[in-house]
Design an enzyme around this catalytic site. Structure first.
Site, PDB file in Angstrom:
ATOM      1  N   GLU A  93      34.194 -40.303 -22.535  1.00  0.00           N
ATOM      2  CA  GLU A  93      33.281 -39.479 -23.293  1.00  0.00           C
ATOM      3  C   GLU A  93      31.838 -39.989 -23.251  1.00  0.00           C
ATOM      4  OE1 GLU A  93      34.568 -39.127 -27.314  1.00  0.00           O
ATOM      5  OE2 GLU A  93      33.476 -37.258 -27.560  1.00  0.00           O
TER       6      GLU A  93
ATOM      7  N   ASP B 163      39.218 -42.224 -24.289  1.00  0.00           N
ATOM      8  CA  ASP B 163      38.462 -41.886 -25.494  1.00  0.00           C
ATOM      9  C   ASP B 163      38.440 -43.172 -26.323  1.00  0.00           C
ATOM     10  OD1 ASP B 163      37.200 -40.954 -27.685  1.00  0.00           O
ATOM     11  OD2 ASP B 163      38.283 -39.061 -27.767  1.00  0.00           O
TER      12      ASP B 163
ATOM     13  N   ASP C  28      31.738 -47.012 -29.697  1.00  0.00           N
ATOM     14  CA  ASP C  28      32.420 -46.226 -28.649  1.00  0.00           C
ATOM     15  C   ASP C  28      32.038 -46.707 -27.254  1.00  0.00           C
ATOM     16  OD1 ASP C  28      33.629 -43.320 -29.608  1.00  0.00           O
ATOM     17  OD2 ASP C  28      32.116 -44.094 -30.966  1.00  0.00           O
TER      18      ASP C  28
ATOM     19  N   THR D 104      35.602 -40.207 -34.265  1.00  0.00           N
ATOM     20  CA  THR D 104      34.519 -41.145 -34.616  1.00  0.00           C
ATOM     21  C   THR D 104      34.001 -40.919 -36.039  1.00  0.00           C
ATOM     22  OG1 THR D 104      33.845 -40.817 -32.328  1.00  0.00           O
ATOM     23  CG2 THR D 104      32.448 -42.225 -33.657  1.00  0.00           C
TER      24      THR D 104
ATOM     25  N   ASP E 100      40.659 -36.468 -24.684  1.00  0.00           N
ATOM     26  CA  ASP E 100      41.414 -36.320 -25.936  1.00  0.00           C
ATOM     27  C   ASP E 100      42.907 -36.128 -25.661  1.00  0.00           C
ATOM     28  OD1 ASP E 100      39.221 -36.238 -27.814  1.00  0.00           O
ATOM     29  OD2 ASP E 100      38.786 -34.205 -27.148  1.00  0.00           O
TER      30      ASP E 100
ATOM     31  N   ILE F  18      36.988 -44.267 -29.129  1.00  0.00           N
ATOM     32  CA  ILE F  18      37.395 -44.059 -30.533  1.00  0.00           C
ATOM     33  C   ILE F  18      37.423 -42.552 -30.755  1.00  0.00           C
ATOM     34  CG2 ILE F  18      36.874 -44.398 -32.986  1.00  0.00           C
ATOM     35  CD1 ILE F  18      35.388 -46.922 -32.284  1.00  0.00           C
ATOM     36  N   ASP F  19      38.621 -42.009 -30.793  1.00  0.00           N
ATOM     37  CA  ASP F  19      38.721 -40.591 -31.115  1.00  0.00           C
ATOM     38  C   ASP F  19      38.610 -40.464 -32.628  1.00  0.00           C
ATOM     39  OD1 ASP F  19      39.167 -37.837 -30.583  1.00  0.00           O
ATOM     40  OD2 ASP F  19      41.225 -38.070 -31.269  1.00  0.00           O
TER      41      ASP F  19
HETATM   42  C1  2IP Z   1      36.753 -35.225 -31.420  1.00  0.00           C
HETATM   43  C2  2IP Z   1      37.522 -35.549 -32.669  1.00  0.00           C
HETATM   44  C3  2IP Z   1      37.467 -34.357 -33.556  1.00  0.00           C
HETATM   45  C4  2IP Z   1      38.193 -33.197 -32.935  1.00  0.00           C
HETATM   46  C5  2IP Z   1      37.593 -32.907 -31.563  1.00  0.00           C
HETATM   47  C6  2IP Z   1      37.522 -34.162 -30.684  1.00  0.00           C
HETATM   48  O1  2IP Z   1      36.599 -36.393 -30.658  1.00  0.00           O
HETATM   49  O2  2IP Z   1      38.843 -35.883 -32.401  1.00  0.00           O
HETATM   50  O3  2IP Z   1      38.025 -34.715 -34.762  1.00  0.00           O
HETATM   51  O4  2IP Z   1      38.044 -32.083 -33.761  1.00  0.00           O
HETATM   52  O5  2IP Z   1      38.387 -31.961 -30.920  1.00  0.00           O
HETATM   53  O6  2IP Z   1      36.920 -33.863 -29.472  1.00  0.00           O
HETATM   54  P1  2IP Z   1      39.106 -31.743 -34.925  1.00  0.00           P
HETATM   55  O7  2IP Z   1      39.181 -32.916 -35.837  1.00  0.00           O
HETATM   56  O8  2IP Z   1      38.519 -30.538 -35.567  1.00  0.00           O
HETATM   57  O9  2IP Z   1      40.377 -31.490 -34.208  1.00  0.00           O
HETATM   58  P2  2IP Z   1      35.467 -37.570 -30.970  1.00  0.00           P
HETATM   59  O10 2IP Z   1      35.635 -38.023 -32.379  1.00  0.00           O
HETATM   60  O11 2IP Z   1      35.864 -38.618 -29.972  1.00  0.00           O
HETATM   61  O12 2IP Z   1      34.158 -36.920 -30.691  1.00  0.00           O
HETATM   62 CA    CA Z   2      37.665 -37.417 -28.829  1.00  0.00          CA
END
Ligand code: 2IP
Ligand code: CA
Length: 376
Positions: A79, A153, A54, A158, A298, A155-156
């Site tokens: 992030e 972001d 990331d 992760t 996000d 890698i969303d």
């Molecule tokens: C996270 C990731 C999570 C999500 C959360 C994000 O970002 O996308 O999956 O939760 O909201 O902030 P959920 O899957 O319950 O929607 P990251 O992976 O970048 O920390």
């Molecule tokens: Ca994210």
């Protein structure tokens, strides 16, 4: 073509290359999965490696965009912090250096003296990625870059990236979890108005070649600026009955009310970015989240693309408060102001939750239903 769009598409592709490399090259992959082998003494070390992919991607985006648009450099946020603590407790600042060799040297220290891993990454980081995109070439919008800011972001989702599940069966085209929910998100917003302007979503793990097992990516973009709305994806057709995608952490009251409304068309998926993407690809009409654990990085990129398609993202709590008041506009998410009194990442939380939609009427139906229940 808007130069900024071109630069962002290139760097999103470079980011996706890094994300793929980390999973596909044996030496790097071992660093990601080390935790699974139960090497307790390495726990902190491995934890750090997880965020390193990331951090590195975020720094590459900052570097490449900052080089072409110096006026944006101080306004690129994300992030991760670029301070990285290695297994020996040393703090190292992760950055892209002037030359490939210097970057490889820095990575060598971070990556537990693995020369192969450091060189592989430095090669990709310093590669010039040229994007050929006929639709993007026709874009003539002039963006006032001196008034813009960027949320990244790297890698969303992760967690799903680390777990890397590839044998997931989609439900009506929606992958509930797995590698496909890992996305690179780059969003540009107007620092004066707080509105989203350009969005890039890069999906590094779009398709896998069944013979070579190599992954091919796919990207989506949209611009919504000064009355111009253009996107790489067509506006999805509305479905005869309304559908919604939720986080599995959504609260029970919301789940129950929406299940009465949507029936079997209520889905769950990992990754905030991936849930937004399900709207852009027409797999679902709305994404509702009543908690405060999504952040500006996000939602900014998907929001710009949704706007370009005539949709948007509302602040859920704010909209429930405003609804019914005469002439009051339902509040969209904004990107330029931190939450007063909050600390660290929480300053940039989407505190009131959200409703994302392509068709406003869908958001209104959802608001009517949620108005009648306590969602917190
Ligand atoms: C996270 C990731 C999570 C999500 C959360 C994000 O970002 O996308 O999956 O939760 O909201 O902030 P959920 O899957 O319950 O929607 P990251 O992976 O970048 O920390
Ligand atoms: Ca994210």
């Amino acid at each position: 073509m808007a130069q900024l769009l071109k630069a962002l598409l290139s760097v999103s592709e470079k980011s996706a290359n890094i994300a793929r490399l980390w999973r596909q090259e044996e030496t790097l992959f071992q660093m990601l999965i080390e935790e699974k082998t139960g090497m307790d003494k390495n726990k902190k070390f491995v934890q750090d490696f997880k965020t390193l992919a990331d951090v590195l991607i975020q720094e590459v985006i900052k570097h490449d965009v900052g080089q072409k648009f110096p006026e944006l450099k101080s306004y690129i946020g994300g992030e991760e912090s670029n301070k990285f603590e290695n297994g020996l407790g040393e703090t190292i600042i992760v950055e892209v250096c002037k030359t490939k060799q210097e970057t490889a040297g820095l990575l060598y220290h971070i990556l537990d003296h693995s020369e192969v891993a450091a060189q592989l990454l430095a090669d990709v980081i310093h590669q010039d990625v040229v994007i050929e995109d006929a639709a993007a070439e026709t874009v003539t919008v002039n963006i006032a870059t001196e008034a813009m800011g960027i949320w990244i972001d790297p890698i969303d989702s992760t967690n799903q990236y680390i777990k890397g599940k590839t044998d997931v069966i989609p439900i009506d085209g929606i992958y509930p979890y797995g590698l496909k929910s890992a996305l690179v998100l780059i969003g540009v917003y107007d620092r004066n108005t707080g509105d989203p302007v350009i969005g890039i979503i890069n999906e590094p793990f779009y398709q896998q070649d069944c013979k070579t097992l190599q992954w091919r990516g796919h990207y989506y973009w949209g611009i919504s600026y000064n009355g111009t709305n253009i996107s790489s994806v067509p506006r999805p057709e509305p479905q005869p009955s309304i559908s919604v995608v939720l986080s599995s952490s959504e609260n029970e009251n919301t789940k129950q009310s929406l299940s009465c409304l949507c029936g079997r068309k209520m889905y769950y998926a990992c990754g905030a970015g991936y849930k937004f993407l399900c709207l852009l690809t027409g797999h679902v009409d709305t994404y509702v989240f009543s908690e405060d654990t999504t952040f500006k990085w996000d939602s900014c990129a998907p929001h710009a693309i949704l706007k370009a398609l005539g949709g948007g993202i509302l602040d859920l709590a704010g909209s429930l408060k405003t609804k019914g008041k005469q002439h009051a506009e339902l509040p969209e998410l904004k990107y330029n102001k931190p939450i007063q009194g909050a600390m660290g990442a929480n300053q940039w939380a989407n505190q009131g939750g959200l409703i994302a939609f392509v068709y406003r009427s869908h958001a209104e139906v959802i608001l009517n239903v949620l108005d009648q229940v306590s969602i917190n």
